[in-house]
Design a protein around this motif. Sequence first.
Motif, PDB file in Angstrom:
ATOM      1  N   ALA A  56       0.805  -1.216   0.000  1.00  0.00           N
ATOM      2  CA  ALA A  56       0.000   0.000   0.000  1.00  0.00           C
ATOM      3  C   ALA A  56       0.837   1.265   0.000  1.00  0.00           C
ATOM      4  O   ALA A  56       0.382   2.317  -0.416  1.00  0.00           O
ATOM      5  CB  ALA A  56      -0.944   0.008   1.190  1.00  0.00           C
ATOM      6  N   VAL A  57       2.083   1.196   0.476  1.00  0.00           N
ATOM      7  CA  VAL A  57       2.903   2.387   0.586  1.00  0.00           C
ATOM      8  C   VAL A  57       4.292   2.103   0.018  1.00  0.00           C
ATOM      9  O   VAL A  57       4.888   1.077   0.312  1.00  0.00           O
ATOM     10  CB  VAL A  57       3.011   2.826   2.066  1.00  0.00           C
ATOM     11  CG1 VAL A  57       3.907   4.029   2.207  1.00  0.00           C
ATOM     12  CG2 VAL A  57       1.630   3.111   2.632  1.00  0.00           C
ATOM     13  N   HIS A  58       4.800   3.030  -0.793  1.00  0.00           N
ATOM     14  CA  HIS A  58       6.158   2.933  -1.314  1.00  0.00           C
ATOM     15  C   HIS A  58       7.142   3.221  -0.188  1.00  0.00           C
ATOM     16  O   HIS A  58       6.790   3.737   0.862  1.00  0.00           O
ATOM     17  CB  HIS A  58       6.373   3.976  -2.419  1.00  0.00           C
ATOM     18  CG  HIS A  58       5.658   3.659  -3.689  1.00  0.00           C
ATOM     19  ND1 HIS A  58       6.053   2.657  -4.528  1.00  0.00           N
ATOM     20  CD2 HIS A  58       4.567   4.227  -4.256  1.00  0.00           C
ATOM     21  CE1 HIS A  58       5.242   2.622  -5.571  1.00  0.00           C
ATOM     22  NE2 HIS A  58       4.336   3.559  -5.419  1.00  0.00           N
ATOM     23  N   ALA A  59       8.395   2.963  -0.438  1.00  0.00           N
ATOM     24  CA  ALA A  59       9.430   3.220   0.560  1.00  0.00           C
ATOM     25  C   ALA A  59       9.459   4.697   0.965  1.00  0.00           C
ATOM     26  O   ALA A  59       9.791   5.038   2.080  1.00  0.00           O
ATOM     27  CB  ALA A  59      10.787   2.781   0.019  1.00  0.00           C
ATOM     28  N   GLU A  60       9.113   5.594   0.046  1.00  0.00           N
ATOM     29  CA  GLU A  60       9.139   7.029   0.331  1.00  0.00           C
ATOM     30  C   GLU A  60       7.946   7.465   1.177  1.00  0.00           C
ATOM     31  O   GLU A  60       7.834   8.616   1.529  1.00  0.00           O
ATOM     32  CB  GLU A  60       9.110   7.852  -0.965  1.00  0.00           C
ATOM     33  CG  GLU A  60      10.150   7.484  -1.989  1.00  0.00           C
ATOM     34  CD  GLU A  60       9.683   6.379  -2.923  1.00  0.00           C
ATOM     35  OE1 GLU A  60       8.563   6.440  -3.450  1.00  0.00           O
ATOM     36  OE2 GLU A  60      10.441   5.428  -3.115  1.00  0.00           O
ATOM     37  N   GLY A  61       7.010   6.569   1.455  1.00  0.00           N
ATOM     38  CA  GLY A  61       5.838   6.922   2.233  1.00  0.00           C
ATOM     39  C   GLY A  61       4.664   7.392   1.388  1.00  0.00           C
ATOM     40  O   GLY A  61       3.636   7.758   1.924  1.00  0.00           O
ATOM     41  N   GLU A  62       4.809   7.401   0.099  1.00  0.00           N
ATOM     42  CA  GLU A  62       3.731   7.806  -0.795  1.00  0.00           C
ATOM     43  C   GLU A  62       2.826   6.614  -1.092  1.00  0.00           C
ATOM     44  O   GLU A  62       3.311   5.506  -1.266  1.00  0.00           O
ATOM     45  CB  GLU A  62       4.289   8.343  -2.116  1.00  0.00           C
ATOM     46  CG  GLU A  62       5.014   9.669  -1.971  1.00  0.00           C
ATOM     47  CD  GLU A  62       4.081  10.796  -1.588  1.00  0.00           C
ATOM     48  OE1 GLU A  62       2.967  10.881  -2.134  1.00  0.00           O
ATOM     49  OE2 GLU A  62       4.467  11.576  -0.700  1.00  0.00           O
TER      50      GLU A  62
END
Length: 111
Positions: free
Chosen positions: A19-25
């Motif tokens: 649900a979330v990329h490593a960058e938090g997006e």
Amino acid sequence: MPWLRILLALACVAGAASAVHAEGEPDAWSQAKCARYDKAFHELLDLGDRKGETEGFIKGNEDFIKAGCSNGADVCPQSAGDFKLANDLTLAAMGFGTASTFLPFICRSAK
């Protein structure tokens, strides 16, 4: 039956991890679900006569959408109109492939 519990646990973990990329997006699917929820919410409001829904329920859904459907909003239906809209939104969300855990509906009891 233990294999069913393991399968469900793995599905939950995989869903949360994607649900979330490593960058938090939010990933593309999370963004698409939110856009579809936004569209369904506003279309259902436009179709109804907006009688019976509480302002708190409307605002809670709007806040959830503004936060990218990721704020863990506690949107609790209070009236018959709220429950009808919540049911319609649940059917719409399930129709476009979201899990019921995506929805912001939760009611907490006061202590």
